[in-house]
Scaffold this active site. Structure first.
Site, PDB file in Angstrom:
ATOM      1  N   HIS A   1       5.008   3.258   5.711  1.00  0.00           N
ATOM      2  CA  HIS A   1       5.515   4.558   5.263  1.00  0.00           C
ATOM      3  C   HIS A   1       4.632   5.762   5.575  1.00  0.00           C
ATOM      4  CE1 HIS A   1       8.008   7.254   2.983  1.00  0.00           C
ATOM      5  NE2 HIS A   1       7.111   7.448   2.031  1.00  0.00           N
TER       6      HIS A   1
ATOM      7  N   ASP B   1       9.198   0.887   7.652  1.00  0.00           N
ATOM      8  CA  ASP B   1       9.087   1.697   6.433  1.00  0.00           C
ATOM      9  C   ASP B   1      10.069   1.165   5.386  1.00  0.00           C
ATOM     10  OD1 ASP B   1       8.905   5.300   5.884  1.00  0.00           O
ATOM     11  OD2 ASP B   1       9.151   3.641   4.466  1.00  0.00           O
TER      12      ASP B   1
ATOM     13  N   SER C   1       7.838  12.209   3.142  1.00  0.00           N
ATOM     14  CA  SER C   1       8.626  11.435   2.174  1.00  0.00           C
ATOM     15  C   SER C   1       9.480  12.348   1.288  1.00  0.00           C
ATOM     16  CB  SER C   1       7.669  10.553   1.364  1.00  0.00           C
ATOM     17  OG  SER C   1       8.337   9.470   0.815  1.00  0.00           O
TER      18      SER C   1
HETATM   19  O1  LIG Z   1       1.221   8.530   0.708  1.00  0.00           O
HETATM   20  C1  LIG Z   1       2.165   8.256  -0.060  1.00  0.00           C
HETATM   21  C2  LIG Z   1       2.006   7.732  -1.419  1.00  0.00           C
HETATM   22  C3  LIG Z   1       3.389   7.784  -2.052  1.00  0.00           C
HETATM   23  C4  LIG Z   1       4.326   7.974  -0.866  1.00  0.00           C
HETATM   24  C5  LIG Z   1       5.418   8.991  -1.097  1.00  0.00           C
HETATM   25  C6  LIG Z   1       6.465   8.404  -2.013  1.00  0.00           C
HETATM   26  C7  LIG Z   1       7.813   9.119  -1.892  1.00  0.00           C
HETATM   27  O2  LIG Z   1       7.829  10.334  -1.830  1.00  0.00           O
HETATM   28  N1  LIG Z   1       8.945   8.358  -1.822  1.00  0.00           N
HETATM   29  C8  LIG Z   1       8.915   6.882  -1.792  1.00  0.00           C
HETATM   30  C9  LIG Z   1       9.853   6.278  -2.795  1.00  0.00           C
HETATM   31  C10 LIG Z   1      11.263   6.810  -2.632  1.00  0.00           C
HETATM   32  C11 LIG Z   1      12.140   6.168  -3.690  1.00  0.00           C
HETATM   33  O3  LIG Z   1      13.465   6.623  -3.513  1.00  0.00           O
HETATM   34  C12 LIG Z   1      14.368   6.346  -4.525  1.00  0.00           C
HETATM   35  C13 LIG Z   1      14.070   5.511  -5.608  1.00  0.00           C
HETATM   36  C14 LIG Z   1      15.032   5.276  -6.587  1.00  0.00           C
HETATM   37  C15 LIG Z   1      16.289   5.888  -6.473  1.00  0.00           C
HETATM   38  F1  LIG Z   1      17.214   5.665  -7.416  1.00  0.00           F
HETATM   39  C16 LIG Z   1      16.590   6.716  -5.407  1.00  0.00           C
HETATM   40  C17 LIG Z   1      15.614   6.932  -4.439  1.00  0.00           C
HETATM   41 CL1  LIG Z   1      15.960   7.963  -3.059  1.00  0.00          CL
HETATM   42  C18 LIG Z   1      11.257   8.319  -2.738  1.00  0.00           C
HETATM   43  C19 LIG Z   1      10.296   8.967  -1.747  1.00  0.00           C
HETATM   44  N2  LIG Z   1       3.461   8.380   0.222  1.00  0.00           N
END
Ligand SMILES: O=C1CC[C@@H](CCC(=O)N2CCC(COc3ccc(F)cc3Cl)CC2)N1
Length: 303
Positions: free
Chosen positions: A269, A239, A122
């Site tokens: 995800h 996802d 992620s």
């Molecule tokens: O096991 C696990 C538990 C948690 C998860 C990992 C979560 C993680 O890292 N994410 C998911 C959410 C994602 C939101 O993205 C944005 C939001 C607002 C914005 F304005 C621009 C962006 Cl790009 C970023 C990446 N995995």
């Protein structure tokens, strides 16, 4: 303790003298974790966790890797888990990459002759891509589990993106809402583990953090055309947190000779914490890809 100085404590109140850690360029204690194989290690694996979570959530994956005689290492990003820093707050995404490179250099000094792999999930996938982009010669391969390459229209809605960019100047600490645990996995036990984990940050994502994530996606897009390191990519078709389109863009854009994308129909995800048939498949694919990269079985009984 020298007179008058109180010991540095983790956000959970534990003295850092009792925790493995390193001190980053801003003087912050970064909690680090090492999973060592029983035999002498044949390679290093650097695990990079995602937004709001922490490196101890990678124990299962680390166990699989130490059984292959990998020495696995990781740390909690600043503002996450047992590391210092205001929760999920960063004023420049590159700080995550800078701290990664510091840990990488520490480990290269200790194990100068071992090949090094990286595995990012992620937001950790974006950090991993940008780390490899800065140090392409340091890595023998990169594994990405549903990496953040493109913002997902479901979690980074166009309103949130617009609001984040605009509000960043006036209300940087405004919350964009927290990560919906039901988006993380279809595995009820894993959702429960995530929701009840005291080291996970369950608060709202700040506008300023969202803007840094957007910065990260544009830096990642610029890095892809020059990317040459072998890549093993995994993404679930359902996802909602990181768009699978990002992995398709990545696999089509990078110049790596060895590049594989494994798509999991219906999966959410966190593929390493999904339904058993998904997660066991992901771990098997990782094992065979690494064995093939290192040549030979490499199990502990090999002489
Ligand atoms: O096991 C696990 C538990 C948690 C998860 C990992 C979560 C993680 O890292 N994410 C998911 C959410 C994602 C939101 O993205 C944005 C939001 C607002 C914005 F304005 C621009 C962006 Cl790009 C970023 C990446 N995995």
């Amino acid at each position: 303790m020298p007179e008058g100085s109180t010991p540095a404590l983790s956000p959970q109140g534990v003295p850092y003298a009792e925790l493995s850690h390193y001190i980053n360029a801003d003087g912050q204690h970064i909690f680090s974790r090492y999973w060592k194989p029983s035999g002498s290690p044949r390679a290093l694996m650097f695990i990079v966790h995602g937004a709001g979570e922490h490196c101890c959530r990678y124990d299962d994956l680390a166990q699989i890797l130490t059984a292959l005689n990998f020495l696995v290492f990781s740390h909690d990003h600043v503002g996450h888990g047992q590391s210092e820093g205001e929760r999920m707050t960063i004023h420049d995404f590159h700080i995550f990459v800078r701290d990664n490179i510091q840990h990488l250099d520490l480990m290269k000094k200790q194990y100068p002759d071992l090949p090094i792999f990286m595995c990012g999930h992620s937001m950790g996938g974006a950090i991993a891509i940008l780390t490899v982009d800065e140090r392409p010669d340091d890595f023998s391969g990169l594994i990405l589990i549903s990496p953040l390459v493109l913002p997902s229209p479901q979690s980074a809605t166009s309103f949130k993106v617009f609001a984040a960019k605009l509000l960043n100047y006036v209300l940087p600490n405004l919350s964009l809402g927290s990560i919906d645990p039901s988006f993380v996995s279809r595995n009820k036990k894993e959702i429960e583990a995530y929701t009840t984990d005291p080291l996970v940050y369950h608060g709202g994502m700040k506008v300023s953090f969202g803007v840094q994530l957007l910065n990260a996606t544009s830096r990642v897009e610029k890095a892809l055309p020059l990317f040459k390191v072998p890549v093993l990519l995994f993404h679930g078709t359902l996802d909602k947190l990181c768009d699978i389109r990002g992995s398709h863009v990545m696999i089509d854009t990078i110049q790596s000779e060895e590049k594989t994308l494994k798509v999991y129909e219906g999966a959410f995800h966190a593929l390493h914490k999904e339904l058993p048939e998904v997660t066991s498949s992901v771990f098997q694919e990782i094992e065979s890809w690494l064995q093939q990269k290192l040549g030979g079985t490499g199990s502990s009984n090999m002489v």
